[in-house]
Design a protein around this motif. Structure first.
Motif, mmCIF file in Angstrom:
data_model
loop_
_atom_site.group_PDB
_atom_site.id
_atom_site.type_symbol
_atom_site.label_atom_id
_atom_site.label_comp_id
_atom_site.label_asym_id
_atom_site.label_seq_id
_atom_site.Cartn_x
_atom_site.Cartn_y
_atom_site.Cartn_z
ATOM 1 N N SER A 75 -1.989 -2.470 12.152
ATOM 2 C CA SER A 75 -2.500 -3.702 11.236
ATOM 3 C C SER A 75 -1.903 -4.616 10.589
ATOM 4 O O SER A 75 -0.450 -4.431 10.667
ATOM 5 N N GLU A 76 -2.278 -6.045 10.810
ATOM 6 C CA GLU A 76 -1.663 -7.025 9.599
ATOM 7 C C GLU A 76 -0.950 -6.167 8.617
ATOM 8 O O GLU A 76 0.567 -6.689 8.014
ATOM 9 N N GLU A 77 -1.088 -5.792 7.615
ATOM 10 C CA GLU A 77 -0.982 -5.469 6.317
ATOM 11 C C GLU A 77 0.200 -4.917 6.784
ATOM 12 O O GLU A 77 1.177 -4.044 6.322
ATOM 13 N N GLU A 78 0.400 -3.642 7.244
ATOM 14 C CA GLU A 78 1.081 -2.458 7.871
ATOM 15 C C GLU A 78 2.397 -3.373 8.501
ATOM 16 O O GLU A 78 3.272 -3.449 8.308
ATOM 17 N N ASN A 79 2.341 -4.409 9.548
ATOM 18 C CA ASN A 79 3.328 -5.444 10.262
ATOM 19 C C ASN A 79 3.755 -6.240 8.632
ATOM 20 O O ASN A 79 5.545 -6.593 8.645
#
Length: 96
Positions: A75-79
């Protein structure tokens, strides 16, 4: 994010290419260090190796291969969390 249980898939040909480059760099830098210790190489030798073997571009390509896989699979948050962790690395020239 719990990274211990997560997996990211990469195409085998890309993994092999990255491993080949990393192996060349590790073995070559070890040999250069040994030569410096023996007095048969000076401080310019490592710089010459980095330039002649296109180390910067090849390492940037390895980073790109991994980054593309992360962006595609997380996800964008994880990245963003991974980016923040990478920014905490040790960088030559930084004062600690």
């Amino acid at each position: 994010m719990d990274m211990t249980s997560r997996e990211v898939r990469l195409p085998l040909d890309q993994v092999v290419a990255v491993l080949q480059d990393l192996n060349e760099f590790v073995v070559s830098l070890d040999r250069l260090r040994s030569r410096q210790g023996a007095g048969t190489a000076d401080e310019r030798t490592v710089g010459q190796f980095v330039d002649d073997w296109d180390v910067l571009r090849r390492l940037a390509q390895a980073r790109y291969v991994i980054d593309v896989a992360l962006v595609a699979q997380l996800s964008e948050e994880e990245n963003l969390e991974i980016d923040a962790l990478c920014e905490q690395g040790r960088f030559f020239g930084d004062r600690t």
